[in-house]
Motif scaffolding. Structure first.
Motif, PDB file in Angstrom:
ATOM      1  N   ALA A  28      -5.762  -0.925  14.901  1.00  0.00           N
ATOM      2  CA  ALA A  28      -5.658  -0.637  13.471  1.00  0.00           C
ATOM      3  C   ALA A  28      -6.490   0.585  13.101  1.00  0.00           C
ATOM      4  O   ALA A  28      -6.048   1.423  12.302  1.00  0.00           O
ATOM      5  CB  ALA A  28      -6.098  -1.850  12.659  1.00  0.00           C
ATOM      6  N   GLY A  29      -7.662   0.716  13.691  1.00  0.00           N
ATOM      7  CA  GLY A  29      -8.521   1.870  13.410  1.00  0.00           C
ATOM      8  C   GLY A  29      -7.909   3.169  13.893  1.00  0.00           C
ATOM      9  O   GLY A  29      -7.950   4.195  13.196  1.00  0.00           O
ATOM     10  N   ASP A  30      -7.345   3.142  15.095  1.00  0.00           N
ATOM     11  CA  ASP A  30      -6.711   4.356  15.630  1.00  0.00           C
ATOM     12  C   ASP A  30      -5.504   4.762  14.782  1.00  0.00           C
ATOM     13  O   ASP A  30      -5.313   5.950  14.482  1.00  0.00           O
ATOM     14  CB  ASP A  30      -6.270   4.110  17.077  1.00  0.00           C
ATOM     15  CG  ASP A  30      -7.440   3.966  18.039  1.00  0.00           C
ATOM     16  OD1 ASP A  30      -8.570   4.339  17.658  1.00  0.00           O
ATOM     17  OD2 ASP A  30      -7.220   3.469  19.164  1.00  0.00           O
ATOM     18  N   MET A  31      -4.691   3.799  14.409  1.00  0.00           N
ATOM     19  CA  MET A  31      -3.523   4.109  13.591  1.00  0.00           C
ATOM     20  C   MET A  31      -3.943   4.584  12.201  1.00  0.00           C
ATOM     21  O   MET A  31      -3.324   5.497  11.628  1.00  0.00           O
ATOM     22  CB  MET A  31      -2.607   2.881  13.497  1.00  0.00           C
ATOM     23  CG  MET A  31      -1.924   2.520  14.806  1.00  0.00           C
ATOM     24  SD  MET A  31      -0.842   1.049  14.681  1.00  0.00           S
ATOM     25  CE  MET A  31       0.502   1.685  13.673  1.00  0.00           C
TER      26      MET A  31
ATOM     27  N   GLY B  65      -7.286  -1.353   2.054  1.00  0.00           N
ATOM     28  CA  GLY B  65      -6.102  -2.200   2.063  1.00  0.00           C
ATOM     29  C   GLY B  65      -5.286  -2.177   3.331  1.00  0.00           C
ATOM     30  O   GLY B  65      -4.061  -2.384   3.291  1.00  0.00           O
ATOM     31  N   ALA B  66      -5.918  -1.961   4.475  1.00  0.00           N
ATOM     32  CA  ALA B  66      -5.165  -1.884   5.733  1.00  0.00           C
ATOM     33  C   ALA B  66      -4.492  -3.221   6.058  1.00  0.00           C
ATOM     34  O   ALA B  66      -5.101  -4.286   5.955  1.00  0.00           O
ATOM     35  CB  ALA B  66      -6.083  -1.474   6.869  1.00  0.00           C
ATOM     36  N   GLU B  67      -3.211  -3.152   6.452  1.00  0.00           N
ATOM     37  CA  GLU B  67      -2.453  -4.316   6.910  1.00  0.00           C
ATOM     38  C   GLU B  67      -1.733  -3.917   8.187  1.00  0.00           C
ATOM     39  O   GLU B  67      -1.101  -2.863   8.243  1.00  0.00           O
ATOM     40  CB  GLU B  67      -1.424  -4.751   5.866  1.00  0.00           C
ATOM     41  CG  GLU B  67      -2.006  -5.126   4.521  1.00  0.00           C
ATOM     42  CD  GLU B  67      -0.932  -5.421   3.494  1.00  0.00           C
ATOM     43  OE1 GLU B  67       0.243  -5.648   3.885  1.00  0.00           O
ATOM     44  OE2 GLU B  67      -1.233  -5.415   2.288  1.00  0.00           O
ATOM     45  N   LEU B  68      -1.799  -4.757   9.193  1.00  0.00           N
ATOM     46  CA  LEU B  68      -1.156  -4.471  10.479  1.00  0.00           C
ATOM     47  C   LEU B  68      -0.209  -5.614  10.829  1.00  0.00           C
ATOM     48  O   LEU B  68      -0.570  -6.790  10.730  1.00  0.00           O
ATOM     49  CB  LEU B  68      -2.210  -4.320  11.581  1.00  0.00           C
ATOM     50  CG  LEU B  68      -1.672  -3.975  12.980  1.00  0.00           C
ATOM     51  CD1 LEU B  68      -1.096  -2.556  13.014  1.00  0.00           C
ATOM     52  CD2 LEU B  68      -2.791  -4.121  14.024  1.00  0.00           C
TER      53      LEU B  68
ATOM     54  N   LEU C  12       1.485  -0.237  10.437  1.00  0.00           N
ATOM     55  CA  LEU C  12       0.266  -0.252   9.634  1.00  0.00           C
ATOM     56  C   LEU C  12       0.600   0.208   8.224  1.00  0.00           C
ATOM     57  O   LEU C  12       1.309   1.203   8.033  1.00  0.00           O
ATOM     58  CB  LEU C  12      -0.783   0.688  10.234  1.00  0.00           C
ATOM     59  CG  LEU C  12      -2.121   0.735   9.482  1.00  0.00           C
ATOM     60  CD1 LEU C  12      -2.965  -0.488   9.835  1.00  0.00           C
ATOM     61  CD2 LEU C  12      -2.890   2.011   9.789  1.00  0.00           C
ATOM     62  N   LEU C  13       0.106  -0.511   7.230  1.00  0.00           N
ATOM     63  CA  LEU C  13       0.176  -0.085   5.839  1.00  0.00           C
ATOM     64  C   LEU C  13      -1.239   0.128   5.335  1.00  0.00           C
ATOM     65  O   LEU C  13      -2.172  -0.602   5.717  1.00  0.00           O
ATOM     66  CB  LEU C  13       0.902  -1.118   4.978  1.00  0.00           C
ATOM     67  CG  LEU C  13       2.379  -1.307   5.337  1.00  0.00           C
ATOM     68  CD1 LEU C  13       2.583  -2.612   6.090  1.00  0.00           C
ATOM     69  CD2 LEU C  13       3.258  -1.245   4.109  1.00  0.00           C
ATOM     70  N   LEU C  14      -1.422   1.109   4.461  1.00  0.00           N
ATOM     71  CA  LEU C  14      -2.762   1.545   4.087  1.00  0.00           C
ATOM     72  C   LEU C  14      -2.698   2.298   2.767  1.00  0.00           C
ATOM     73  O   LEU C  14      -1.704   2.994   2.487  1.00  0.00           O
ATOM     74  CB  LEU C  14      -3.300   2.483   5.183  1.00  0.00           C
ATOM     75  CG  LEU C  14      -4.723   3.011   5.076  1.00  0.00           C
ATOM     76  CD1 LEU C  14      -5.727   1.890   5.368  1.00  0.00           C
ATOM     77  CD2 LEU C  14      -4.923   4.164   6.077  1.00  0.00           C
ATOM     78  N   ASN C  15      -3.729   2.171   1.955  1.00  0.00           N
ATOM     79  CA  ASN C  15      -3.840   3.017   0.774  1.00  0.00           C
ATOM     80  C   ASN C  15      -4.411   4.372   1.155  1.00  0.00           C
ATOM     81  O   ASN C  15      -5.160   4.495   2.135  1.00  0.00           O
ATOM     82  CB  ASN C  15      -4.722   2.350  -0.273  1.00  0.00           C
ATOM     83  CG  ASN C  15      -4.062   1.136  -0.885  1.00  0.00           C
ATOM     84  OD1 ASN C  15      -2.889   1.166  -1.246  1.00  0.00           O
ATOM     85  ND2 ASN C  15      -4.808   0.032  -0.970  1.00  0.00           N
TER      86      ASN C  15
ATOM     87  N   PRO D 102       0.842  -1.194   0.000  1.00  0.00           N
ATOM     88  CA  PRO D 102       0.000   0.000   0.000  1.00  0.00           C
ATOM     89  C   PRO D 102       0.879   1.246   0.000  1.00  0.00           C
ATOM     90  O   PRO D 102       2.084   1.171   0.277  1.00  0.00           O
ATOM     91  CB  PRO D 102      -0.793  -0.142   1.302  1.00  0.00           C
ATOM     92  CG  PRO D 102      -0.828  -1.624   1.573  1.00  0.00           C
ATOM     93  CD  PRO D 102       0.517  -2.118   1.103  1.00  0.00           C
ATOM     94  N   ASN D 103       0.282   2.412  -0.291  1.00  0.00           N
ATOM     95  CA  ASN D 103       1.151   3.583  -0.512  1.00  0.00           C
ATOM     96  C   ASN D 103       1.343   4.472   0.712  1.00  0.00           C
ATOM     97  O   ASN D 103       1.994   5.516   0.604  1.00  0.00           O
ATOM     98  CB  ASN D 103       0.638   4.413  -1.693  1.00  0.00           C
ATOM     99  CG  ASN D 103      -0.648   5.144  -1.403  1.00  0.00           C
ATOM    100  OD1 ASN D 103      -1.518   4.628  -0.700  1.00  0.00           O
ATOM    101  ND2 ASN D 103      -0.791   6.339  -1.940  1.00  0.00           N
ATOM    102  N   LEU D 104       0.861   4.072   1.862  1.00  0.00           N
ATOM    103  CA  LEU D 104       1.131   4.784   3.115  1.00  0.00           C
ATOM    104  C   LEU D 104       1.576   3.768   4.162  1.00  0.00           C
ATOM    105  O   LEU D 104       1.184   2.600   4.115  1.00  0.00           O
ATOM    106  CB  LEU D 104      -0.111   5.507   3.627  1.00  0.00           C
ATOM    107  CG  LEU D 104      -0.768   6.550   2.732  1.00  0.00           C
ATOM    108  CD1 LEU D 104      -2.023   7.101   3.414  1.00  0.00           C
ATOM    109  CD2 LEU D 104       0.192   7.675   2.394  1.00  0.00           C
ATOM    110  N   ALA D 105       2.388   4.224   5.106  1.00  0.00           N
ATOM    111  CA  ALA D 105       2.814   3.337   6.193  1.00  0.00           C
ATOM    112  C   ALA D 105       3.094   4.154   7.444  1.00  0.00           C
ATOM    113  O   ALA D 105       3.395   5.354   7.375  1.00  0.00           O
ATOM    114  CB  ALA D 105       4.046   2.532   5.797  1.00  0.00           C
TER     115      ALA D 105
END
Length: 464
Positions: free
Chosen positions: A447-450, A423-426, A415-418, A404-407
């Motif tokens: 994951a939600g807070d991050m 596309g959240a990955e923890l 956490l990685l996220l678009n 994903p394009n953010l971390a």
């Protein structure tokens, strides 16, 4: 006649022996231990953490060549295992080092190239000369400053209005083609390297080491800050003239990579030997790291145990080797597995080690001087990254190495996220540093807070 000649030789020998007792001895260079330290930042180009022998899981991992001189830095200093670059690609990673800011603040999101490419990457053509600069701050603290090696923060191709390197606080420089001030000995043509260059592609690192040692020699009365930023081990690899004749455009093959890495290691050894010969070794802080991960990775071997590569926000793209050597101050043979460090920390850290203060509002980093000197600590603030704003001009690795394009790293959680929130990955980096098991479902609140914090950070960048 022979007897007379023999007597003459004996007499001359006796006189020479006697004279050795009264002739003045050459003056020794006094050791520099009671002033601000020299600081040399060695930034290798596209070096994966697995490229360095002392970071490999086994001595023969991937059959990569040994790196005895780089490993010796760790033997004589401290090796850190949780250091991160500011981006998984060249230009923004260098901006983070120079400015102490996340590169998105200065609208640099990918490698800088021609104006059309820069527009499609939603970025500017060069780093604003008004940006913070570690060289400028150290210059104000009394340092002589120099940049030897790759720049890639503006200039080259059709960008002819980038500020000169001196405008960022450097007294001297010698740089490659991707800069506003390319060294003519390295750039005989309008390209990165050519057969006609006076300093051949395979001799560049030696040339930059020579420049570094000469700068120190010519500034004996001042502390020196030097960027030693070779463009090894970036592709294409050209280790010698035979390779150049066989492959005019260089190669991306393991054989040539091994030769380039071996020569780079030799030059690191030459640098340390040169510091000792100059008498400045004891008072010189040497920091060794890389701008971003490797590509190609040779089946992941160059990323060691980590997932990802250059162009990826998985650990293989941003977690880099980081070795600190400072004979009179840094513990020898130590490994710090606790402290989490970032490229944006180096500006406040270096300025602190020069005896000056940095305003917290001017940097996104933390002062890690005490960490470098042997006192591990927990990071106070999270780390953030972005890479890949579109699919038009951003390059990505293949398969599962594309992230994903953010971390964000907060404590031991990553956490990685678009950017659109999908596309959240923890990952728990304590138990899963290879990022194999996504646990976002088991830790939904965390994951939600991050996620909220990461998206807020990203929104702040795009408003600037």
């Amino acid at each position: 006649m022979n007897r007379r000649l023999a007597l003459l030789v004996v007499s001359v020998g006796v006189l020479a022996l006697l004279s050795s007792f009264w002739m003045p001895k050459p003056a020794l260079v006094p050791k520099q231990t009671n002033r601000q330290p020299n600081i040399i930042l060695i930034l290798i180009d596209d070096m994966g953490i697995g490229d360095v022998g002392c970071y490999r899981s086994s001595p023969t991992a991937g059959q990569l060549p040994p790196t005895p001189n780089i490993d010796q830095l760790a033997t004589e200093g401290t090796r850190f295992t949780n250091y991160y670059s500011a981006a998984p690609i060249c230009s923004p990673s260098r901006v983070g080092l120079l400015t102490g800011n996340v590169p998105g603040k200065w609208q640099i999101t990918s490698f800088l190239a021609d104006k059309k490419h820069n527009r499609t990457c939603e970025q500017v053509d060069f780093l604003d000369a008004s940006a913070p600069s570690v060289a400028r701050q150290l210059k104000r603290a009394g340092y002589a400053t120099a940049h030897f090696g790759k720049w890639h923060m503006g200039g080259g191709r059709d960008v002819d209005n980038a500020p000169g390197i001196r405008q960022y606080g450097f007294d001297e420089y010698a740089s490659t083609w991707e800069s506003p001030d390319p060294d003519p000995l390295l750039t005989s043509t309008d390209w990165i390297w050519a057969k006609s260059d006076s300093v051949k592609r395979w001799n560049r690192t030696a040339y930059f080491v020579d420049k570094t040692l000469d700068f120190l020699k010519r500034n004996p009365g001042k502390p020196c800050y030097i960027n030693l930023w070779p463009d090894d081990v970036h592709t294409p690899w050209v280790p010698d003239e035979t390779t150049l004749n066989e492959f005019p455009n260089g190669t991306e093959k393991p054989r040539e990579f091994k030769a380039v890495l071996a020569e780079l290691d030799v030059q690191i050894g030459r640098l340390i030997a040169g510091l000792k010969a100059l008498g400045v070794d004891d008072n010189t802080l040497v920091v060794f790291t890389s701008d971003n991960g490797a590509l190609p990775t040779f089946q992941g071997n160059r990323s060691a145990t980590f997932r990802g590569s250059k162009l990826s926000l998985y650990e293989g793209g941003i977690r880099m080797p980081f070795i600190v050597r400072y004979p009179t101050k840094v513990p020898k043979g130590k490994v710090d597995n606790q402290s989490v460090l970032s490229a944006v920390d180096l500006l406040p850290t270096f300025v602190s080690m020069a005896g000056k203060k940095v305003s917290n509002s001017s940097t996104d980093g933390e002062n890690k001087a005490t960490v470098l000197l042997g006192k591990p600590s927990v990071r106070k603030t999270p780390l953030f990254w972005e890479y890949g704003r579109n699919s038009v001009s951003f390059r990505y690795p293949a398969g599962r190495d594309k992230s994903p394009n953010l971390a964000m790293r907060q404590g031991n959680w990553k956490l990685l996220l678009n950017a659109d929130g999908t596309g959240a990955e923890l990952y728990d980096l304590t138990t899963d540093p290879a990022e194999q098991t996504d646990v976002a479902g088991q830790h939904a609140k965390l994951a939600g807070d991050m996620k909220a914090r990461l998206l807020a950070w990203r929104a702040g960048l795009t408003r600037q």
